[in-house]
Scaffold this motif. Sequence first.
Motif, short mmCIF file in Angstrom:
data_model
loop_
_atom_site.label_atom_id
_atom_site.label_comp_id
_atom_site.label_asym_id
_atom_site.label_seq_id
_atom_site.Cartn_x
_atom_site.Cartn_y
_atom_site.Cartn_z
N LEU A 376 0.83 -1.20 0.00
CA LEU A 376 0.00 0.00 0.00
C LEU A 376 0.87 1.26 0.00
CD1 LEU A 376 -2.71 1.48 0.26
CD2 LEU A 376 -2.55 1.14 2.75
N ALA A 377 1.90 1.28 0.82
CA ALA A 377 2.81 2.43 0.86
C ALA A 377 3.45 2.66 -0.50
CB ALA A 377 3.88 2.22 1.93
N GLY A 378 3.83 1.57 -1.17
CA GLY A 378 4.43 1.71 -2.50
C GLY A 378 3.46 2.30 -3.51
N ARG A 379 2.20 1.85 -3.47
CA ARG A 379 1.21 2.39 -4.40
C ARG A 379 0.97 3.87 -4.16
NH1 ARG A 379 -1.49 -2.43 -2.94
NH2 ARG A 379 -3.07 -1.29 -1.75
N MET A 380 0.82 4.26 -2.93
CA MET A 380 0.55 5.66 -2.62
C MET A 380 1.77 6.53 -2.89
SD MET A 380 -2.47 5.04 -2.03
CE MET A 380 -3.03 6.72 -1.81
N ALA A 381 2.96 5.99 -2.70
CA ALA A 381 4.18 6.76 -3.00
C ALA A 381 4.31 7.01 -4.49
CB ALA A 381 5.41 6.01 -2.46
N ARG A 382 3.97 5.99 -5.31
CA ARG A 382 4.04 6.18 -6.76
C ARG A 382 3.05 7.24 -7.25
NH1 ARG A 382 4.86 0.60 -6.38
NH2 ARG A 382 2.66 0.11 -6.73
N ARG A 383 1.96 7.41 -6.53
CA ARG A 383 0.98 8.43 -6.90
C ARG A 383 1.35 9.81 -6.35
NH1 ARG A 383 -4.27 4.71 -5.32
NH2 ARG A 383 -4.11 3.23 -7.05
N GLY A 384 2.44 9.89 -5.61
CA GLY A 384 2.84 11.17 -5.03
C GLY A 384 2.07 11.51 -3.78
N HIS A 385 1.39 10.53 -3.18
CA HIS A 385 0.53 10.80 -2.04
C HIS A 385 1.33 10.87 -0.74
CE1 HIS A 385 -2.84 10.80 0.65
NE2 HIS A 385 -2.67 9.56 1.04
N VAL A 386 2.13 9.85 -0.46
CA VAL A 386 2.90 9.80 0.78
C VAL A 386 4.29 9.25 0.51
CG1 VAL A 386 0.88 9.42 2.26
CG2 VAL A 386 2.17 7.47 1.41
N ARG A 387 5.17 9.50 1.44
CA ARG A 387 6.45 8.82 1.55
C ARG A 387 6.45 8.13 2.91
NH1 ARG A 387 10.50 10.95 -1.91
NH2 ARG A 387 12.15 10.56 -0.37
N LEU A 388 7.19 7.06 3.02
CA LEU A 388 7.20 6.30 4.27
C LEU A 388 8.64 6.06 4.71
CD1 LEU A 388 5.83 4.52 6.49
CD2 LEU A 388 6.05 2.59 4.89
N LEU A 389 8.91 6.36 5.97
CA LEU A 389 10.17 5.99 6.61
C LEU A 389 9.81 5.16 7.84
CD1 LEU A 389 13.21 6.04 7.04
CD2 LEU A 389 12.94 8.25 8.22
N ALA A 390 10.18 3.89 7.82
CA ALA A 390 9.82 2.97 8.89
C ALA A 390 11.06 2.27 9.41
CB ALA A 390 8.80 1.94 8.39
N THR A 391 10.99 1.82 10.66
CA THR A 391 12.07 1.02 11.23
C THR A 391 11.51 -0.33 11.64
OG1 THR A 391 11.74 1.72 13.53
CG2 THR A 391 13.15 3.10 12.13
N ALA A 392 12.41 -1.31 11.70
CA ALA A 392 12.01 -2.67 12.06
C ALA A 392 13.22 -3.41 12.59
CB ALA A 392 11.44 -3.40 10.85
N GLY A 407 11.37 -1.35 -5.29
CA GLY A 407 11.15 0.06 -5.05
C GLY A 407 11.32 0.48 -3.62
N VAL A 408 11.63 -0.44 -2.71
CA VAL A 408 11.83 -0.10 -1.31
C VAL A 408 13.33 0.08 -1.03
CG1 VAL A 408 11.58 -0.88 1.08
CG2 VAL A 408 9.75 -1.30 -0.58
N THR A 409 13.68 1.19 -0.40
CA THR A 409 15.07 1.41 0.02
C THR A 409 15.25 0.75 1.38
OG1 THR A 409 15.18 3.53 -1.14
CG2 THR A 409 16.81 3.15 0.58
N LEU A 410 16.09 -0.27 1.45
CA LEU A 410 16.33 -1.01 2.69
C LEU A 410 17.72 -0.65 3.20
CD1 LEU A 410 15.48 -3.12 4.79
CD2 LEU A 410 16.45 -4.89 3.27
N ILE A 411 17.78 -0.15 4.44
CA ILE A 411 19.05 0.24 5.06
C ILE A 411 19.26 -0.64 6.29
CG2 ILE A 411 20.33 2.11 6.16
CD1 ILE A 411 18.64 4.07 4.56
N ASP A 412 20.33 -1.41 6.28
CA ASP A 412 20.65 -2.30 7.39
C ASP A 412 21.80 -1.68 8.19
OD1 ASP A 412 21.22 -4.32 9.16
OD2 ASP A 412 21.28 -5.92 7.65
#
Length: 415
Positions: A376-392, A407-412
């Motif tokens: 869902l985050a990817g779809r909305m980001a492609r439409r210019g709606h939101v950007r997401l920065l999450a941790t896990a 399309g997800v930037t993964l930082i380890d």
Amino acid sequence: MGASQPAGGAATLEDPRATGEDPGQDVRAPAVSALHLSAFRSLRARTVPLGPVTVITGPSGSGKSTIMEAYEALARLGQGNALGEVFGERTARPGSPSPYVPQGARPDRQGRRGFRLGCAVTGPAGPLRFDVAVQAEPELRVVGERLSRDPGETLLATALRDPARRSVTATRHVAGADRALRMPFPDDRLALPLLPLRVAGTTTEDRALLEAVEQVVVALRSVFACDPVPARMREPVAAQDGRLGGDCANLADVLRRTRAECATRHAALLAVVREGCAGPVTELRAEAAGSAGMAGSNLVRGVLERGGTLPVTPLEWLGEGELRFTALALVLLTGPGVLSVDTVYEVPAARQALTVLADGMDRGLDGRQTTELLALAGRMARRGHVRLLATAPAGGALARAAAQTEGVTLIDLGR
């Protein structure tokens, strides 16, 4: 660049990006493309690149939450908050060591210590960089700011020239020379959001500077820190303005508003909830909670309709994972008109991209729910709606899903 609220809410709900319409490839909304943590808490000389959807993973103590804290602090400073409002609350008492200063940092001859952080911002004005240095001990003060354009052209700089005065001096680059602004700026908050009040904007150089300042300020102010707290979401809430708080405690009130004012957005939310909640779901709505004549008769609660002869399920009966999933889906599908953020209303919606900060996003979620939210985050980001920065956590459901999602930037941080 004020943050005045528009009258009513229906107009802001009908953001074309929420319905899937493309605002146009030629419009680039200002966005933070990287964080620069020169010296902040445990992080030194750390650059964190940010894409439309970014997931930061790593073991406990690796700095995941510190990165989120730095981003949120920059956002609050960009909104015009004073240093004490952003950093002072974490200091136990005046004169005590600041938790934001790297522990190994040595004081100067005057006993001063501090920290530095900044960001890179993309947008219509081109790539920009903004940095701020803060004196944390013995008292909070802005030491200096710098707004620059790649490669290395300084547009605006401030400096604490006289420690005896509670102000900083600002200089700007005009026609190949540095010129000082006549009026000083306070040393307890950023000068950047205040600059439009000091520059007339009558010359080409003025307008170029103000465009750069607007790009950075809009990018920093377009942030929503979200951490749904299921225990608070289980209680009935008063029907008020329908603007979601960061803990999502007033989820039922927001459902009442979105269902009444934006059928398309509510239908999209319902479709996502069907994927993340157990059992059939035919409707998601709010209903009155409380008896007529009682003081709390304006209270509402959220319910799921199951269809057929099945009774409705109050949201407070759901598990923590289902509650967090529903709240996060709502956040990703809505915009500034629904979320409690400091919105720049005078900037067109197509030139704003809300950044959702979700520390520990997959807490309580299973793999299916996590994968659905990331898609869902990817779809909305492609439409210019939101950007997401999450941790896990390293090896968790979100980290695994991010590694497998295009399309997800993964930082380890553990590597």
